[in-house]
Design an enzyme around this catalytic site. Sequence first.
Site, PDB file in Angstrom:
ATOM      1  N   ASP A  33       3.144   5.361   2.313  1.00  0.00           N
ATOM      2  CA  ASP A  33       3.035   4.143   1.580  1.00  0.00           C
ATOM      3  C   ASP A  33       1.327   4.034   0.909  1.00  0.00           C
ATOM      4  O   ASP A  33       0.157   4.028   1.884  1.00  0.00           O
ATOM      5  CB  ASP A  33       2.732   2.948   1.784  1.00  0.00           C
ATOM      6  CG  ASP A  33       2.438   1.463   1.615  1.00  0.00           C
ATOM      7  OD1 ASP A  33       3.767   0.860   0.218  1.00  0.00           O
ATOM      8  OD2 ASP A  33       1.767   0.676   1.390  1.00  0.00           O
TER       9      ASP A  33
ATOM     10  N   GLU B  49       3.167   8.108  -1.539  1.00  0.00           N
ATOM     11  CA  GLU B  49       3.141   7.773  -1.936  1.00  0.00           C
ATOM     12  C   GLU B  49       1.925   7.297  -3.538  1.00  0.00           C
ATOM     13  O   GLU B  49       1.094   7.555  -2.871  1.00  0.00           O
ATOM     14  CB  GLU B  49       3.394   6.225  -2.347  1.00  0.00           C
ATOM     15  CG  GLU B  49       3.357   5.314  -3.227  1.00  0.00           C
ATOM     16  CD  GLU B  49       3.270   3.699  -3.273  1.00  0.00           C
ATOM     17  OE1 GLU B  49       3.946   3.197  -4.200  1.00  0.00           O
ATOM     18  OE2 GLU B  49       2.225   3.396  -2.164  1.00  0.00           O
TER      19      GLU B  49
END
Length: 555
Positions: free
Chosen positions: A200, A254
């Site tokens: 993330d 990401e």
Amino acid sequence: RPDAPWWKEAVVYQVYPRSFNDTNGDGIGDLNGITAKLDYLKALGVDTIWLSPHFDSPNADNGYDIRDYRKVMSEFGDMDDFERLLAGMNKRGMRLIIDLVVNHSSDEHRWFVESRRSKDNPYRDYYTWRDGKDGAAPNNYPSFFGGSAWKKDEATGQYYLHYFAGKQPDLNWENPEVRAEVHDIMRFWLDKGVSGFRMDVIPFISKQDGLPDLPAQALAHPEFVYANGPRIHEYLQEMNREVLSRYDTMTVGEAFGITFEQAPLFTDARRHELNMIFHFDLVRLDRDGWRKKDWTLPELKATYARIDRTGGDHGWNTSFLGNHDNPRAVSHFGDDSPEWRAASAKALATMMLTQRATPFLYQGDELGMTNYPFRGLEDYDDVEVKGQWRDFVESGKVSADEYLAHLRQTSRDNARTPMQWSDAPNGGFTTGKPWLAVNPNYPQVNAASQVDDPGSIYHHYRRLLEVRRQTPALIHGQFRDLDPANPKVFAYTRTLDDKRYLVLINFTRETVAYDLPEGLKIAATLLDNGAAQESMQPGAASVTLQPWQATIYRL
Ligand code: TEU
Ligand code: CA
């Protein structure tokens, strides 16, 4: 390619557990619900699951705020349920990658509870604390979820940094103890048998030296500054050395805030950082923050070509058209009107699954699930919406009507409505009250009816995945856009050694007479999406493309 690592040939399916399948009637999807659907996923042809956060969390951001990295979120089940899911996957030859959310933790994490107590607490340095400046925040950093990225904490009067919600304090990666803790967490899950991580907002972990103010022009898109801290590559190389290199893993970062030029720094295998990243450029083609903008097919094609080039000879890419942060693929890039929904969803599937990249399917896209018909603010759950409402609407900068009109198309909640399994109440997702409303089109759009219908979107995905497995050129072959300026048709070849395939996709509701460029001739049809009406003769040099036709030919 016998020498290719497994993750280049994998097909990943993203499960957003909260919205996947509820087995105990509390309205929230759970791990047992995923285990119950493994045969469905296996039959579709995916071999890897990316599980959005399944860790203990107070759910300020649906699990992207972790309270205990070694515990399963109680709403989702417990560690036994997790082990059962993993065993069920192993039995079917499937792998699991999990979400590593370590730019920030929850403010309810034990580390932060300690950290905020006093300036000399041993955990103080696990987070970024600063004195205020002239009675206000230490600098002008904005949070993605509204307001300042700093929050004043009463216990010590200092401010802590949070790029996302106030309940998501950013971890201080400068502190070697923090990095060692993260490495330990990674080993904990790898030792249990997971096969890697989706990371993330991983570029954000290194903060700018001295945390200076953002220049005015960077305020609207702070991600490009947040993603460019001086030590990011050092941290990733250290993580690779300490943990990843010792296991057989898949890693995908990401890459919010990463430009095409920077991408190879993360993914060039010779640098030993990550295997792949998620580029934002395609899903953000038509937006500026929450604002929806127009897009054209040549822009989309140029983005694909750029992404492909950043892979180069030493990197590898991802192919995806949606996830839990973006609107539904068919509503976004296709045509979700009842007449064209199925054909356009199949056309998009053809495009996504014939890229030189590892595909990441988002749950429900294999059914052509659509955006939700949101009305007012009360229909949304997302923490991001609440923050934007304060920043833009309550401040008077934008009218409620204008904001809501854009949000209907761009909101993350579009993708978070529950999976539509059948035409039973609530789409068969739950026997209770779903945590977020089910799209009212579930009687028409659901898994049960599509599994029974060989002409469905589901079966087109299944056939595409089968053809892809059997055709190395569609995975590894060179990509070339034959006609970048054509506003209606996406035409590209995939070439590996002497094998050459042509993909033609009509992005319009019109019939398009298409002459193959460069004197190309069709040898045979490999797979079409059911829209084609002519049967191609070997040697054909032109095609009458039906609306939303998408066909893979052998040349
Ligand atoms: O997403 C970060 C991200 O890039 C965006 O989705 C962001 O939330 C927003 O669009 C900026 O305006 C990751 C997760 O995927 C997301 O679900 C989390 O909310 C976020 O990080 C924080 O963990
Ligand atoms: Ca449940």
